[in-house]
Scaffold this active site. Structure first.
Site, PDB file in Angstrom:
ATOM      1  N   LYS A   1      -0.023  11.062   1.761  1.00  0.00           N
ATOM      2  CA  LYS A   1      -0.738  10.241   2.743  1.00  0.00           C
ATOM      3  C   LYS A   1      -1.096  11.083   3.965  1.00  0.00           C
ATOM      4  O   LYS A   1      -2.193  11.021   4.487  1.00  0.00           O
ATOM      5  CB  LYS A   1       0.094   9.002   3.109  1.00  0.00           C
ATOM      6  CG  LYS A   1       0.097   7.977   1.975  1.00  0.00           C
ATOM      7  CD  LYS A   1       1.041   6.812   2.157  1.00  0.00           C
ATOM      8  CE  LYS A   1       0.995   5.938   0.896  1.00  0.00           C
ATOM      9  NZ  LYS A   1       1.898   4.785   0.911  1.00  0.00           N
TER      10      LYS A   1
ATOM     11  N   GLN B   1       6.510   2.079   4.199  1.00  0.00           N
ATOM     12  CA  GLN B   1       6.647   2.572   2.832  1.00  0.00           C
ATOM     13  C   GLN B   1       7.776   1.831   2.107  1.00  0.00           C
ATOM     14  O   GLN B   1       8.883   1.700   2.630  1.00  0.00           O
ATOM     15  CB  GLN B   1       6.929   4.089   2.862  1.00  0.00           C
ATOM     16  CG  GLN B   1       6.908   4.760   1.504  1.00  0.00           C
ATOM     17  CD  GLN B   1       5.536   4.727   0.831  1.00  0.00           C
ATOM     18  OE1 GLN B   1       4.498   4.813   1.493  1.00  0.00           O
ATOM     19  NE2 GLN B   1       5.513   4.605  -0.481  1.00  0.00           N
TER      20      GLN B   1
ATOM     21  N   ASP C   1      -2.069  -1.793   3.981  1.00  0.00           N
ATOM     22  CA  ASP C   1      -1.548  -1.869   2.607  1.00  0.00           C
ATOM     23  C   ASP C   1      -1.913  -3.198   1.940  1.00  0.00           C
ATOM     24  O   ASP C   1      -1.747  -3.344   0.725  1.00  0.00           O
ATOM     25  CB  ASP C   1      -0.008  -1.791   2.636  1.00  0.00           C
ATOM     26  CG  ASP C   1       0.505  -0.444   2.180  1.00  0.00           C
ATOM     27  OD1 ASP C   1      -0.164   0.186   1.352  1.00  0.00           O
ATOM     28  OD2 ASP C   1       1.577  -0.036   2.652  1.00  0.00           O
TER      29      ASP C   1
HETATM   30  N1  GUN Z   1       5.573   2.016  -2.588  1.00  0.00           N
HETATM   31  C1  GUN Z   1       4.933   2.199  -3.776  1.00  0.00           C
HETATM   32  N2  GUN Z   1       3.602   2.014  -3.623  1.00  0.00           N
HETATM   33  C2  GUN Z   1       3.399   1.716  -2.319  1.00  0.00           C
HETATM   34  C3  GUN Z   1       2.232   1.425  -1.567  1.00  0.00           C
HETATM   35  O1  GUN Z   1       1.090   1.396  -2.053  1.00  0.00           O
HETATM   36  N3  GUN Z   1       2.439   1.167  -0.223  1.00  0.00           N
HETATM   37  C4  GUN Z   1       3.688   1.163   0.334  1.00  0.00           C
HETATM   38  N4  GUN Z   1       3.789   0.871   1.633  1.00  0.00           N
HETATM   39  N5  GUN Z   1       4.784   1.414  -0.362  1.00  0.00           N
HETATM   40  C5  GUN Z   1       4.648   1.699  -1.673  1.00  0.00           C
END
Ligand code: GUN
Length: 277
Positions: free
Chosen positions: A47, A91, A114
């Site tokens: 990211k 996350q 998200d």
């Molecule tokens: N954990 C696994 N995939 C994701 C995602 O797309 N966003 C977040 N925040 N956590 C995750």
């Protein structure tokens, strides 16, 4: 035949880079990470890498795994009230002692790039226009669009009912007129459904769950699985035998570049909504 998600991810990044370069105010994406889950660390690294590649600012708030829930909630409050920090994610997974839903419920839906908050999921449910669609369902639809695969008339089986992938994906596909079956561990016979399907998406995280005898020829297979077996990454789909007569996204290689691309795109789209550039 391989559905080339890497090429698509690169195309999305390059297009975003040109758009963001022209902005007077660059978007800032903030990520909250709790603990050191290996998959989460990889995600966060990606990211940061791709946010910076497209000229976005990226800030990581990294807490120890034993951090108190109240401290995370207070940080969310601070981010909600900070008009400079516009977009953020928490996350997942969080540590067990933290109530993930309570955390998600505190995120300002306008900053929820998200697409995890109830408001953004509700918009998906109601088929309202929504920039903040959760990232994995979003890329799966985008990848199919890239190959001109229309969902009308299609039978689709989705394996896995998570809030991040299976459930929002099933809604998204229903909204695009697919006929959708969703399976999980309590499904009697998954192959009964997959054998009738034109598209099979597995997000069960069960190694080699989908085998050649469970699908018909020329099925579109999308593997969102992530499993470590004997120290090696494998997907849910038994890939080597299936490649020649099907359309497939392969794991290893994993598909997170597209998940990350969608996050960056959501951040850009949310940013221009507010700053109107
Ligand atoms: N954990 C696994 N995939 C994701 C995602 O797309 N966003 C977040 N925040 N956590 C995750």
């Amino acid at each position: 035949m391989i559905l080339d998600w890497k090429k698509l991810a690169q195309k999305i990044y390059d297009e975003l880079k040109i758009k963001i370069e022209k902005l007077n105010k660059k978007p800032t994406l903030v990520a909250i990470l709790v603990g050191n889950n290996p998959a989460s660390l990889t995600y966060i690294k990606q990211k940061r890498k791709f946010a910076e590649y497209v000229w976005m600012n990226f800030e990581l708030i990294h807490y120890e795994g034993n951090i108190e829930e109240e401290i995370v909630l207070a940080k969310i409050e601070e981010l909600n009230n900070n008009s400079n920090i516009s977009w953020y994610i928490v996350q997942l997974p969080l540590s067990e002692h933290i109530d993930s839903q309570k955390i998600i419920d505190r995120i300002d839906p306008k900053k929820d790039v998200d697409g995890f908050t109830k408001e953004n999921i509700g918009k998906l449910f109601l088929k309202e226009e929504n920039w903040l669609l959760s990232c994995t369902p979003k890329w799966i639809k985008r990848l199919l669009d890239e190959y001109n695969i229309n969902l009308k008339w299609k039978n689709v089986t989705i394996i896995g009912k998570s809030n991040i992938v299976g459930k929002p994906l099933s809604l998204l596909f229903i909204n695009h007129s697919a006929t959708v079956t969703v399976c999980d561990i309590f499904t009697q016979d998954i192959s009964e459904h997959t054998l009738k399907s034109d598209i099979v998406i597995s997000a069960a995280w069960v190694p080699h769950l989908i085998k050649e005898n469970m699908i018909k020829k020329w099925t579109i297979l999308i593997d969102v699985g992530y499993n470590i077996v004997d120290g090696k990454m494998v997907g849910d789909i038994d890939f080597p035998n299936l490649e020649k007569d099907n359309y497939i996204t392969p794991v290893p290689g994993w598909v997170w570049p597209l998940t990350v691309a969608m996050l960056i795109e959501n951040t850009y789209l949310a940013h221009i909504q507010v700053w109107n550039e």
